[in-house]
Motif scaffolding. Structure first.
Motif, PDB file in Angstrom:
ATOM      1  N   GLU A 187       0.871  -1.165  -0.104  1.00  0.00           N
ATOM      2  CA  GLU A 187       0.015  -0.020   0.123  1.00  0.00           C
ATOM      3  C   GLU A 187       0.889   1.389  -0.023  1.00  0.00           C
ATOM      4  O   GLU A 187       0.819   2.154   0.923  1.00  0.00           O
ATOM      5  N   PRO A 188       1.553   1.377  -1.162  1.00  0.00           N
ATOM      6  CA  PRO A 188       2.303   2.636  -1.369  1.00  0.00           C
ATOM      7  C   PRO A 188       1.605   3.881  -1.156  1.00  0.00           C
ATOM      8  O   PRO A 188       0.377   4.015  -1.376  1.00  0.00           O
ATOM      9  N   SER A 189       2.003   5.105  -0.594  1.00  0.00           N
ATOM     10  CA  SER A 189       1.273   6.081  -0.201  1.00  0.00           C
ATOM     11  C   SER A 189       2.323   7.609  -0.694  1.00  0.00           C
ATOM     12  O   SER A 189       3.370   7.614  -0.676  1.00  0.00           O
ATOM     13  N   PHE A 190       1.562   8.390  -1.144  1.00  0.00           N
ATOM     14  CA  PHE A 190       1.963   9.566  -1.445  1.00  0.00           C
ATOM     15  C   PHE A 190       1.795  10.813  -0.552  1.00  0.00           C
ATOM     16  O   PHE A 190       1.949  11.929  -0.484  1.00  0.00           O
ATOM     17  N   ALA A 191       1.550  10.309   0.859  1.00  0.00           N
ATOM     18  CA  ALA A 191       1.210  11.229   1.823  1.00  0.00           C
ATOM     19  C   ALA A 191       2.574  12.053   2.261  1.00  0.00           C
ATOM     20  O   ALA A 191       2.453  13.243   2.689  1.00  0.00           O
ATOM     21  N   GLY A 192       3.477  11.723   2.096  1.00  0.00           N
ATOM     22  CA  GLY A 192       4.917  12.350   2.395  1.00  0.00           C
ATOM     23  C   GLY A 192       5.079  13.680   1.392  1.00  0.00           C
ATOM     24  O   GLY A 192       5.790  14.720   1.631  1.00  0.00           O
ATOM     25  N   ALA A 193       3.969  13.632   0.064  1.00  0.00           N
ATOM     26  CA  ALA A 193       4.202  14.919  -0.410  1.00  0.00           C
ATOM     27  C   ALA A 193       3.286  16.082  -0.185  1.00  0.00           C
ATOM     28  O   ALA A 193       3.428  17.126  -0.873  1.00  0.00           O
ATOM     29  N   LEU A 194       2.610  15.675   0.848  1.00  0.00           N
ATOM     30  CA  LEU A 194       1.497  16.851   1.570  1.00  0.00           C
ATOM     31  C   LEU A 194       2.090  17.307   2.844  1.00  0.00           C
ATOM     32  O   LEU A 194       3.029  16.750   3.610  1.00  0.00           O
ATOM     33  N   PRO A 195       1.898  18.666   3.295  1.00  0.00           N
ATOM     34  CA  PRO A 195       2.452  19.455   4.330  1.00  0.00           C
ATOM     35  C   PRO A 195       1.867  18.594   5.486  1.00  0.00           C
ATOM     36  O   PRO A 195       2.569  18.627   6.583  1.00  0.00           O
ATOM     37  N   LEU A 196       0.594  18.342   5.548  1.00  0.00           N
ATOM     38  CA  LEU A 196      -0.154  17.577   6.653  1.00  0.00           C
ATOM     39  C   LEU A 196      -0.215  16.170   6.414  1.00  0.00           C
ATOM     40  O   LEU A 196      -0.621  15.753   5.378  1.00  0.00           O
ATOM     41  N   SER A 197      -0.602  15.408   7.432  1.00  0.00           N
ATOM     42  CA  SER A 197      -0.807  13.984   7.481  1.00  0.00           C
ATOM     43  C   SER A 197      -2.486  13.933   7.100  1.00  0.00           C
ATOM     44  O   SER A 197      -3.275  14.376   7.879  1.00  0.00           O
ATOM     45  N   ILE A 198      -2.740  13.275   5.911  1.00  0.00           N
ATOM     46  CA  ILE A 198      -4.144  13.128   5.802  1.00  0.00           C
ATOM     47  C   ILE A 198      -4.364  11.556   5.300  1.00  0.00           C
ATOM     48  O   ILE A 198      -3.595  10.806   4.832  1.00  0.00           O
ATOM     49  N   THR A 199      -5.658  11.279   5.435  1.00  0.00           N
ATOM     50  CA  THR A 199      -5.935   9.757   4.998  1.00  0.00           C
ATOM     51  C   THR A 199      -6.293   9.738   3.653  1.00  0.00           C
ATOM     52  O   THR A 199      -6.539  10.781   2.948  1.00  0.00           O
ATOM     53  N   GLY A 200      -6.412   8.517   2.937  1.00  0.00           N
ATOM     54  CA  GLY A 200      -6.825   8.266   1.731  1.00  0.00           C
ATOM     55  C   GLY A 200      -5.768   8.878   0.581  1.00  0.00           C
ATOM     56  O   GLY A 200      -5.992   9.062  -0.559  1.00  0.00           O
ATOM     57  N   THR A 201      -4.509   8.470   0.993  1.00  0.00           N
ATOM     58  CA  THR A 201      -3.431   8.994  -0.026  1.00  0.00           C
ATOM     59  C   THR A 201      -2.623   7.723  -0.476  1.00  0.00           C
ATOM     60  O   THR A 201      -1.672   7.751  -1.217  1.00  0.00           O
ATOM     61  N   GLU A 202      -2.920   6.435  -0.069  1.00  0.00           N
ATOM     62  CA  GLU A 202      -2.415   5.205  -0.574  1.00  0.00           C
ATOM     63  C   GLU A 202      -3.039   4.602  -1.472  1.00  0.00           C
ATOM     64  O   GLU A 202      -4.218   4.602  -1.956  1.00  0.00           O
ATOM     65  N   ASP A 203      -2.215   3.774  -2.287  1.00  0.00           N
ATOM     66  CA  ASP A 203      -2.711   2.916  -3.410  1.00  0.00           C
ATOM     67  C   ASP A 203      -2.986   1.659  -2.473  1.00  0.00           C
ATOM     68  O   ASP A 203      -2.369   0.691  -2.077  1.00  0.00           O
ATOM     69  N   VAL A 204      -4.473   1.526  -2.363  1.00  0.00           N
ATOM     70  CA  VAL A 204      -5.047   0.330  -1.309  1.00  0.00           C
ATOM     71  C   VAL A 204      -4.721  -0.946  -2.002  1.00  0.00           C
ATOM     72  O   VAL A 204      -4.854  -1.159  -3.305  1.00  0.00           O
ATOM     73  N   ARG A 205      -4.610  -1.973  -1.120  1.00  0.00           N
ATOM     74  CA  ARG A 205      -4.380  -3.562  -1.861  1.00  0.00           C
ATOM     75  C   ARG A 205      -5.566  -3.908  -2.333  1.00  0.00           C
ATOM     76  O   ARG A 205      -6.458  -3.757  -1.880  1.00  0.00           O
ATOM     77  N   THR A 206      -5.487  -4.393  -3.394  1.00  0.00           N
ATOM     78  CA  THR A 206      -6.584  -4.844  -4.628  1.00  0.00           C
ATOM     79  C   THR A 206      -6.465  -6.301  -4.927  1.00  0.00           C
ATOM     80  O   THR A 206      -5.351  -6.655  -5.365  1.00  0.00           O
ATOM     81  N   PHE A 207      -7.540  -6.983  -4.807  1.00  0.00           N
ATOM     82  CA  PHE A 207      -7.391  -8.452  -5.606  1.00  0.00           C
ATOM     83  C   PHE A 207      -8.114  -8.332  -6.858  1.00  0.00           C
ATOM     84  O   PHE A 207      -9.157  -7.746  -7.135  1.00  0.00           O
ATOM     85  N   ILE A 208      -7.450  -8.834  -7.897  1.00  0.00           N
ATOM     86  CA  ILE A 208      -7.972  -8.971  -9.133  1.00  0.00           C
ATOM     87  C   ILE A 208      -8.103 -10.269  -9.558  1.00  0.00           C
ATOM     88  O   ILE A 208      -7.169 -10.976  -9.503  1.00  0.00           O
ATOM     89  N   LEU A 209      -9.210 -10.724 -10.185  1.00  0.00           N
ATOM     90  CA  LEU A 209      -9.618 -11.824 -10.465  1.00  0.00           C
ATOM     91  C   LEU A 209     -10.029 -11.669 -12.098  1.00  0.00           C
ATOM     92  O   LEU A 209     -10.785 -10.766 -12.546  1.00  0.00           O
ATOM     93  N   SER A 210      -9.564 -12.545 -12.907  1.00  0.00           N
ATOM     94  CA  SER A 210      -9.648 -12.307 -14.276  1.00  0.00           C
ATOM     95  C   SER A 210      -9.950 -13.660 -15.059  1.00  0.00           C
ATOM     96  O   SER A 210      -9.360 -14.791 -14.429  1.00  0.00           O
ATOM     97  N   GLY A 211     -10.522 -13.847 -16.286  1.00  0.00           N
ATOM     98  CA  GLY A 211     -10.679 -14.883 -16.975  1.00  0.00           C
ATOM     99  C   GLY A 211     -11.259 -14.654 -18.204  1.00  0.00           C
ATOM    100  O   GLY A 211     -11.840 -13.527 -18.479  1.00  0.00           O
ATOM    101  N   GLY A 212     -10.833 -15.533 -19.299  1.00  0.00           N
ATOM    102  CA  GLY A 212     -11.437 -15.451 -20.534  1.00  0.00           C
ATOM    103  C   GLY A 212     -11.323 -16.894 -21.466  1.00  0.00           C
ATOM    104  O   GLY A 212     -10.675 -17.651 -21.194  1.00  0.00           O
ATOM    105  N   TYR A 213     -12.086 -16.639 -22.572  1.00  0.00           N
ATOM    106  CA  TYR A 213     -12.075 -17.764 -23.395  1.00  0.00           C
ATOM    107  C   TYR A 213     -12.013 -17.518 -24.789  1.00  0.00           C
ATOM    108  O   TYR A 213     -12.810 -16.616 -25.325  1.00  0.00           O
ATOM    109  N   ASN A 214     -11.017 -18.056 -25.398  1.00  0.00           N
ATOM    110  CA  ASN A 214     -10.797 -17.633 -27.026  1.00  0.00           C
ATOM    111  C   ASN A 214     -11.572 -18.439 -27.706  1.00  0.00           C
ATOM    112  O   ASN A 214     -11.110 -19.663 -27.987  1.00  0.00           O
ATOM    113  N   PHE A 215     -12.637 -18.117 -28.528  1.00  0.00           N
ATOM    114  CA  PHE A 215     -13.319 -18.777 -29.505  1.00  0.00           C
ATOM    115  C   PHE A 215     -12.715 -18.681 -31.004  1.00  0.00           C
ATOM    116  O   PHE A 215     -12.687 -17.379 -31.449  1.00  0.00           O
TER     117      PHE A 215
END
Length: 289
Positions: free
Chosen positions: A149-177
């Motif tokens: 969960e890397p964050s860009f909070a350090g680029a802001l003068p004050l500490s605020i929430t919602g600055t991180e790349d949230v941990r995300t689960f990705i499910l994918s699938g497909g079929y080639n006809f």
């Protein structure tokens, strides 16, 4: 990447891509990346690297990522891969690129600032090929992006929430006809992204027609966009592709926006395994989706 989906060969590939997304909006995203991928000798797996630059509004984001995937076959032309990628991501915030409502807001920086954080992702991927190992038949994958969960909070003068790349689960699938031997195919696919606060589902259907040296494609994302793409094999090693996307959802209600992408792929060498390694994008940056 729409333009890259037209490339139907593999091996050691060097790819340069540029994307202008949602043209018509001020500060719309602009993305470019350089990637390298190769299959190692003696079945030692796959190795890749990615340099990515992304600009959206006041933010310029750069990342450097290396990835590795190990593969083994089962039940004939079926393959299981497990891999991971890691690197560093840097955010740069330029306050001159936006016009805040409240000047003098202490949360906003007054000078250009930047911060870097490590990144880590992992995933598993299963593919099956048609007899002969030449054409992809199906794929399914599960990956976890932004484990740290890397964050860009350090680029802001004050500490605020919602600055991180949230941990995300990705499910994918497909079929080639396959519709017409090696010339035409239809591939429906699904992509589900879940971070336990927002759920995003993409249902896509694509039609690909290939008659070397020309490839053409049509792509539709349910309730999101429709796109067309075209590619040309300049030689056995060099491919140039272009794709155009037109949003069909709510983003296009108030103004006319569209997305353009241009890609160049150069094959440094033939595949050492003789099996197409489509789907290695599973372990790349999610922005490539």
């Amino acid at each position: 990447a729409g333009a890259k989906r037209l490339w139907i060969e593999d091996g050691s590939l060097l790819t340069l891509m540029g994307r202008l997304q949602w043209l018509g909006f001020e500060g719309a995203p602009e993305t470019s990346y350089l990637s390298y991928e190769t299959d190692l000798t003696d079945g030692a797996g796959y190795l890749g690297g990615l340099i990515l630059f992304d600009r959206a509004g006041p933010f310029t984001i750069g990342s450097l990522t290396a990835s590795y995937a190990f593969e083994f076959s089962f039940a004939g032309e079926n393959y299981f891969r497990i891999g991971a990628s890691g690197g560093v991501k840097q955010w740069q915030l330029d306050p001159s690129s936006f016009d805040p409502r409240d000047f003098g807001d202490v949360v906003l920086p007054t000078t250009t600032t930047s911060v870097a954080d490590p990144t880590l992702s992992t995933g598993v991927y299963v593919t099956g090929n048609y007899p002969g190992g030449k054409d992809l038949k199906y794929f399914a994958g599960l990956s976890v992006q932004n484990l740290l969960e890397p964050s860009f909070a350090g680029a802001l003068p004050l500490s605020i929430t919602g600055t991180e790349d949230v941990r995300t689960f990705i499910l994918s699938g497909g079929y080639n006809f396959k519709l017409d031997a090696d010339r035409m195919s239809v591939m429906p696919s699904i992509l589900v992204m879940q971070d336990f606060s927002i759920n995003q589902t993409q249902v896509t259907a694509g039609v690909l027609w290939s008659y070397k040296p020309i490839s053409l494609g049509i792509n539709y994302r349910l309730l999101e966009s429709v796109g067309v793409s075209a590619g040309f094999n300049v030689s056995d090693k060099l491919f140039v592709g272009y794709s155009y996307d037109y949003p069909t959802g709510n983003i296009n209600i108030s103004r006319d926006v569209n997305t353009h992408e241009l890609g160049i792929i150069y094959r440094l060498s033939q595949s050492r395994t003789g099996v197409r390694n489509q789907g290695q994008e599973t372990f790349k940056n999610a922005n490539d989706e």
